[in-house]
Motif scaffolding. Structure first.
Motif, PDB file in Angstrom:
ATOM      1  N   UNK A   1       0.830  -1.207   0.000  1.00  0.00           N
ATOM      2  CA  UNK A   1       0.000   0.000   0.000  1.00  0.00           C
ATOM      3  C   UNK A   1       0.866   1.260   0.000  1.00  0.00           C
ATOM      4  N   UNK A   2       1.946   1.229   0.794  1.00  0.00           N
ATOM      5  CA  UNK A   2       2.846   2.384   0.831  1.00  0.00           C
ATOM      6  C   UNK A   2       3.459   2.651  -0.530  1.00  0.00           C
ATOM      7  N   UNK A   3       3.824   1.551  -1.230  1.00  0.00           N
ATOM      8  CA  UNK A   3       4.418   1.705  -2.563  1.00  0.00           C
ATOM      9  C   UNK A   3       3.426   2.332  -3.529  1.00  0.00           C
ATOM     10  N   UNK A   4       2.158   1.920  -3.430  1.00  0.00           N
ATOM     11  CA  UNK A   4       1.136   2.472  -4.316  1.00  0.00           C
ATOM     12  C   UNK A   4       0.961   3.971  -4.065  1.00  0.00           C
ATOM     13  N   UNK A   5       0.926   4.355  -2.782  1.00  0.00           N
ATOM     14  CA  UNK A   5       0.804   5.782  -2.447  1.00  0.00           C
ATOM     15  C   UNK A   5       1.997   6.553  -2.994  1.00  0.00           C
ATOM     16  N   UNK A   6       3.187   5.960  -2.872  1.00  0.00           N
ATOM     17  CA  UNK A   6       4.393   6.629  -3.357  1.00  0.00           C
ATOM     18  C   UNK A   6       4.363   6.792  -4.871  1.00  0.00           C
ATOM     19  N   UNK A   7       3.939   5.739  -5.578  1.00  0.00           N
ATOM     20  CA  UNK A   7       3.865   5.798  -7.040  1.00  0.00           C
ATOM     21  C   UNK A   7       2.871   6.873  -7.479  1.00  0.00           C
ATOM     22  N   UNK A   8       1.681   6.875  -6.869  1.00  0.00           N
ATOM     23  CA  UNK A   8       0.656   7.850  -7.233  1.00  0.00           C
ATOM     24  C   UNK A   8       1.149   9.269  -6.964  1.00  0.00           C
ATOM     25  N   UNK A   9       1.776   9.469  -5.792  1.00  0.00           N
ATOM     26  CA  UNK A   9       2.284  10.804  -5.451  1.00  0.00           C
ATOM     27  C   UNK A   9       3.351  11.255  -6.432  1.00  0.00           C
ATOM     28  N   UNK A  10       4.279  10.337  -6.732  1.00  0.00           N
ATOM     29  CA  UNK A  10       5.373  10.669  -7.648  1.00  0.00           C
ATOM     30  C   UNK A  10       4.841  11.013  -9.031  1.00  0.00           C
ATOM     31  N   UNK A  11       3.932  10.194  -9.559  1.00  0.00           N
ATOM     32  CA  UNK A  11       3.381  10.451 -10.888  1.00  0.00           C
ATOM     33  C   UNK A  11       2.581  11.755 -10.912  1.00  0.00           C
ATOM     34  N   UNK A  12       1.827  12.010  -9.838  1.00  0.00           N
ATOM     35  CA  UNK A  12       1.039  13.242  -9.781  1.00  0.00           C
ATOM     36  C   UNK A  12       1.947  14.470  -9.828  1.00  0.00           C
ATOM     37  N   UNK A  13       2.995  14.460  -8.980  1.00  0.00           N
ATOM     38  CA  UNK A  13       3.912  15.609  -8.937  1.00  0.00           C
ATOM     39  C   UNK A  13       4.620  15.783 -10.276  1.00  0.00           C
ATOM     40  N   UNK A  15       3.867  14.655 -13.420  1.00  0.00           N
ATOM     41  CA  UNK A  15       3.042  15.053 -14.562  1.00  0.00           C
ATOM     42  C   UNK A  15       2.427  16.437 -14.362  1.00  0.00           C
ATOM     43  N   UNK A  16       2.188  16.822 -13.107  1.00  0.00           N
ATOM     44  CA  UNK A  16       1.720  18.181 -12.851  1.00  0.00           C
ATOM     45  C   UNK A  16       2.779  19.192 -13.290  1.00  0.00           C
ATOM     46  N   UNK A  17       4.027  18.939 -12.921  1.00  0.00           N
ATOM     47  CA  UNK A  17       5.110  19.848 -13.294  1.00  0.00           C
ATOM     48  C   UNK A  17       5.310  19.874 -14.801  1.00  0.00           C
ATOM     49  N   UNK A  27      11.786  19.273 -13.284  1.00  0.00           N
ATOM     50  CA  UNK A  27      10.682  18.443 -12.805  1.00  0.00           C
ATOM     51  C   UNK A  27      11.199  17.198 -12.092  1.00  0.00           C
ATOM     52  N   UNK A  28      12.241  16.596 -12.633  1.00  0.00           N
ATOM     53  CA  UNK A  28      12.831  15.407 -12.012  1.00  0.00           C
ATOM     54  C   UNK A  28      13.450  15.748 -10.666  1.00  0.00           C
ATOM     55  N   UNK A  29      14.161  16.861 -10.594  1.00  0.00           N
ATOM     56  CA  UNK A  29      14.784  17.277  -9.330  1.00  0.00           C
ATOM     57  C   UNK A  29      13.727  17.527  -8.249  1.00  0.00           C
ATOM     58  N   UNK A  30      12.670  18.245  -8.610  1.00  0.00           N
ATOM     59  CA  UNK A  30      11.615  18.540  -7.634  1.00  0.00           C
ATOM     60  C   UNK A  30      10.913  17.253  -7.199  1.00  0.00           C
ATOM     61  N   UNK A  31      10.676  16.349  -8.142  1.00  0.00           N
ATOM     62  CA  UNK A  31      10.031  15.075  -7.803  1.00  0.00           C
ATOM     63  C   UNK A  31      10.898  14.278  -6.831  1.00  0.00           C
TER      64      UNK A  31
END
Length: 432
Positions: A1-13, A15-17, A27-31
């Motif tokens: 579950x933690x990995x899923x939250x991390x993946x979703x957070x990372x992808x959100x940040x 792709x938002x950038x 974008x990579x540095x900020x992520x």
């Protein structure tokens, strides 16, 4: 579950950038910073400096700006015009006629430029007006140019190969050798499609080219001597084991300067433009690599790659199933990112899972590059589409329709490569 939250957070940040138009490297540095701050107790500033140094202090990376500079120099020579003149007498009588010049010309230029965009633009500037003047159908000429232009990523020396080799820590020399047979296979597939299309659409083909005497054809071959000599110096030195990729790149720069000088195109302004263009491109790629290295470190500290590898390993997916899922994933990414960004963004996350599945990283590099070739002709961000749009003033959607058959041929190439891995690894096994 933690990995899923991390993946979703990372992808959100991420792709938002990217959606906001922030540079890919930033974008990579900020992520990476977000991953450090949210998912690890490790202070980001303690890792940043060491990661930046270790990622940039890499001798292999010196080949990158040299190959880019070589391509920039050749882009400003008469090489494409000479290629067309030298190849036309030999290819004009084949079914499909001079459309084959797009395929063979792009294949040859790819072997000395290492860039898909440079290959497409350089060959297209000569071939598109000439083929249009002779009455060739636009679907054939534009489609074959867009498809064949992607060969700049696969046929060595390839800039993307160097980027993958650095990111995956695999031998660039081996990658160069592994790219030869798949590159030739794609050229054969593209030319075969041109033959079939021309036979099925005889009414849309211009009259057959006049037969050129053999002596005149042989005389025209002298126009190919500079590029063939440069290919021999660059690629031959690597395959013979007498030069590393970096040393071969230095030979390539020297050879391209000699070709430009002999062709009287080595003016002061052309030299400065080539140097500035190579500097900008190299800095852009280097910045992306640094950002990717920082994000990779962040994910390593968070344990995400190993968690994903374990999930995939326990999912029960066969090797073919894994390749099918990854192919769909990369095609989707290709709709929004350029090829280099796809490689640096995904290598660190995907490679542990790929190795865990028993897939050769050299083979995977060739597979990844072919899929990245698809990204070059996939809207809305396919870079080759923009290059051809600039050459023809056609709409992106119109060009995309013309390129669909070549996209499907690239999909077929992935299938063949998956069913017969020795297409990529056979020559490497013989060389080492």
């Amino acid at each position: 579950m933690d990995s899923l939250i991390q993946v979703v957070t990372l992808l959100f940040v991420l792709f938002l950038l990217l959606g906001l138009g922030v540079w890919v490297g930033v974008s990579l540095l900020i992520s990476g910073l977000v991953v450090f701050m949210v998912f690890t107790p490790t202070p980001a500033d303690a890792i940043f400096a060491t990661t930046m140094w270790s990622a940039s202090a890499n001798w292999t990376l010196t080949a990158l700006p040299l190959f880019i500079w070589m391509g920039e120099i050749l882009y400003r020579t008469r090489l494409a015009e000479d290629l067309f003149s030298g190849l036309a007498p030999w290819l004009g009588r084949l079914p499909g006629g001079l459309a084959h010049v797009n395929v063979v010309g792009c294949g040859i230029f790819a072997a000395v430029s290492g860039s898909s965009a440079a290959t497409t633009a350089t060959i297209g500037k000569i071939s598109l007006p000439e083929l249009s003047k002779r009455g060739y159908d636009d679907r054939l000429t534009i489609g074959s140019l867009a498809g064949s232009g992607t060969l700049g990523l696969l046929i060595p020396p390839s800039v993307v190969m160097i980027v993958y080799g650095v990111a995956a820590q695999v031998s660039i020399n081996r990658l160069f050798i592994a790219g030869v047979v798949p590159g030739l296979m794609l050229m054969a597939m593209f030319s075969s499609y041109i033959v079939i299309w021309s036979l099925l659409n005889k009414g849309k083909m211009p009259p057959r080219e006049a037969r050129v005497p053999m002596l005149e054809r042989l005389r025209g071959m002298k126009l190919l001597i500079p590029v063939v000599g440069l290919i021999f110096c660059v690629i031959g030195s690597i395959y013979a084991g007498v030069a590393t990729a970096t040393e071969a790149a230095a030979l390539g720069v020297m050879g391209s300067l000699i070709i430009a000088a002999l062709g009287r195109s080595l003016t002061k302004s052309a030299f400065i433009e080539a140097l500035v263009g190579a500097t900008r491109t190299s800095a852009m790629i280097g910045f992306i690599l640094l950002g990717a290295a920082f994000l990779t470190s962040a994910m390593s500290f968070s344990g995400l790659p190993s968690d994903l590898a374990q999930v995939i390993s326990s999912s029960g997916l066969s090797t073919y199933g894994l390749i099918a899922v990854l192919t769909l994933f990369f095609i989707l990414l290709g709709c929004f990112l350029d090829g280099i960004s796809i490689v640096v963004l995904t290598t660190s996350v995907v490679l542990p899972s790929v190795i865990a599945a028993g897939i050769d990283p050299i083979w995977f590099g060739i597979y990844l590059i072919i899929v990245v070739e698809m990204a070059q002709i996939t809207p809305p961000l396919g870079f080759n589409l923009f290059v051809i749009q600039g050459l023809t003033n056609r709409s992106i959607f119109e060009i995309t329709r013309m390129v669909v058959p070549y996209f499907l041929l690239l999909v077929m190439a992935v299938v063949l490569l998956t069913l017969f891995p020795s297409i990529a690894t056979g020559l490497v096994d013989l060389s080492y």
